[in-house]
Write a protein that holds these residues in place. Structure first.
Motif, PDB file in Angstrom:
ATOM      1  N   UNK A  96      -3.694  -8.809 -12.948  1.00  0.00           N
ATOM      2  CA  UNK A  96      -4.134  -7.570 -12.233  1.00  0.00           C
ATOM      3  C   UNK A  96      -2.626  -6.586 -12.162  1.00  0.00           C
ATOM      4  N   UNK A  97      -2.691  -5.660 -12.667  1.00  0.00           N
ATOM      5  CA  UNK A  97      -1.804  -4.418 -12.348  1.00  0.00           C
ATOM      6  C   UNK A  97      -2.199  -3.581 -11.031  1.00  0.00           C
ATOM      7  N   UNK A  98      -1.099  -3.201 -10.507  1.00  0.00           N
ATOM      8  CA  UNK A  98      -1.238  -2.458  -9.063  1.00  0.00           C
ATOM      9  C   UNK A  98      -0.583  -1.106  -9.270  1.00  0.00           C
ATOM     10  N   UNK A  99      -1.327  -0.124  -8.417  1.00  0.00           N
ATOM     11  CA  UNK A  99      -0.626   1.374  -8.587  1.00  0.00           C
ATOM     12  C   UNK A  99       0.685   1.232  -7.839  1.00  0.00           C
ATOM     13  N   UNK A 100       1.705   2.246  -8.287  1.00  0.00           N
ATOM     14  CA  UNK A 100       3.037   2.145  -7.873  1.00  0.00           C
ATOM     15  C   UNK A 100       3.211   3.001  -6.513  1.00  0.00           C
ATOM     16  N   UNK A 101       2.577   2.211  -5.632  1.00  0.00           N
ATOM     17  CA  UNK A 101       2.587   2.757  -3.928  1.00  0.00           C
ATOM     18  C   UNK A 101       3.280   1.747  -3.157  1.00  0.00           C
ATOM     19  N   UNK A 102       4.003   2.054  -2.220  1.00  0.00           N
ATOM     20  CA  UNK A 102       4.735   1.573  -1.379  1.00  0.00           C
ATOM     21  C   UNK A 102       3.878   0.927  -0.161  1.00  0.00           C
ATOM     22  N   UNK A 103       2.952   1.610   0.157  1.00  0.00           N
ATOM     23  CA  UNK A 103       2.096   1.219   1.364  1.00  0.00           C
ATOM     24  C   UNK A 103       0.733   0.634   1.264  1.00  0.00           C
ATOM     25  N   UNK A 104       0.395   0.668  -0.126  1.00  0.00           N
ATOM     26  CA  UNK A 104      -1.080   0.075  -0.442  1.00  0.00           C
ATOM     27  C   UNK A 104      -0.852  -0.857  -1.610  1.00  0.00           C
TER      28      UNK A 104
END
Length: 384
Positions: free
Chosen positions: A364-372
């Motif tokens: 699974x790849x994740x969005x480039x976000x710091x908080x989520x």
């Protein structure tokens, strides 16, 4: 560990980092980013309930150059307000939420799946998770299809209004859509039965003119749409992954328990920010006035001092519901039970409607976000 801030897309397992910090530095001064980082459950609760901290200003002196419509929305959001403004906007948001009508989730999710299903495969994130929560909110208030389509199309770019730092392109898109988004929602809500009574009630109680109350009402409805798009899709995405990985989907009760445990074990929102308005101590560490504070909710949710065998996914743990994913105290998310119910209903429909469901994602790849921590895609194969 030199920095507490990282993109979730760059880290395979943030929980190993949190565990290390829980064991060694539950209250940590991050010299690189000049902020305090709180990792333990006890201290996160202490900060969240502390009257000596506030929500930091996202757009001081309008440094992002938002236009009037966008600025009005941002400045009236309950999530970003403090003091008496927070009390009033929260009361308005609660009144709006109390008028949410029950709708048939099964019908909405069925239409979403059939629209994008190809060769028995579908991207659960983009076809369902990004649309179902916000559609459920809009249809609960009777919005027309054309307005639903516009809001869903624009909510991704408009949700960037919440970011503490925005690119020029993000600001451009926010400004382009703010006025129309505000106008659509104001026009529709003004026709609903509760609208005038809400204005009168808040006006009499707080001596505020109708125009100001209207701005708070519309802004916080937009805020609910943003939350539905961000956190709502995260709950649906992460719950699907863990329910199928742990095979906890035999009935609706088990699915609901699994959603709640996912909110503890692998929440969509990992951290939130505060700023101190006075000097105070957390444990042996002195937090000084104007210090920035990062509260790592996802770390607190895996604190072994609070949750037995915290690193294990267990739907029968007696206190899973005490996770901090929705916050606690005055800023606790109003959509907590709505979100849990929505995810439970959606996943129950999926497992009851289709005999075979298979996850097709190996990584699974994740969005480039710091908080989520939000999955970009989750491809599944479904068969009747």
């Amino acid at each position: 560990m030199s920095s507490s801030l990282f993109f979730q897309s760059d880290v395979k397992d943030p929980y190993s980092i949190y565990k290390l910090m829980l064991d060694k530095n539950p209250v940590y001064w991050d010299e690189t980013n000049q902020n305090w980082v709180i990792y333990s459950y006890e201290y996160c609760v202490e900060i969240l309930k502390n009257s000596q901290v506030e929500i930091p200003i996202v757009n001081p002196n309008n440094e992002h150059n938002l236009n009037d419509s966008a600025l009005q929305i941002l400045n009236n959001l309950t999530r970003l307000s403090n003091g008496i403004q927070h009390e009033i906007t929260r009361e308005i948001a609660m009144l709006v939420f109390s008028n949410l009508k029950s709708i048939a989730i099964d019908q909405i999710i069925s239409q979403l799946i059939q629209k994008d299903l190809s060769d028995n495969k579908i991207d659960w994130v983009n076809s369902v998770c990004k649309k179902l929560p916000i559609l459920s909110v809009l249809k609960s208030f009777g919005f027309e299809e054309i307005d639903c389509d516009f809001i869903i199309e624009k909510i991704d770019s408009f949700s960037k209004i919440m970011l503490p730092k925005k690119t020029e392109e993000q600001v451009k898109l926010i400004n382009e859509n703010a006025e129309k988004l505000y106008s659509i929602i104001e026009k529709h809500l003004s026709l609903l039965p509760f609208y005038k009574s809400l204005l009168i009630k808040i006006s009499e109680k707080h001596s505020i003119i109708a125009e100001e109350i209207t701005a708070m009402l519309i802004s916080n409805f937009i805020g609910l749409c943003i939350q539905s798009y961000d956190a709502g899709r995260g709950i649906l995405s992460n719950s699907l992954l863990h329910i199928f990985q742990n095979k906890t989907f035999s009935n609706k009760t088990e699915i609901e328990k699994s959603v709640i445990e996912t909110l503890r074990f692998d929440p969509p929102i990992h951290n939130t920010r505060r700023i101190s308005i006075e000097d105070f101590y957390i444990g042996e560490s002195q937090i000084k006035k104007n210090d920035s504070i990062l509260i790592v909710l996802a770390s607190a949710n895996r604190d072994s001092q609070k949750f037995e065998n915290a690193m294990d996914f267990s739907i029968e743990r007696f206190n899973n519901h005490e996770n901090l994913t929705f916050g606690i105290g005055g800023h606790m998310c109003l959509a907590k039970y709505f979100s849990i119910n929505l995810a439970t209903e959606a996943l129950s429909y999926l497992v009851n409607e289709y005999k075979t469901i298979a996850l097709l994602e190996n990584k699974i790849e994740y969005e480039p976000l710091i908080n989520a921590r939000l999955p970009k895609n989750i491809w599944i194969r479904i068969n009747n």
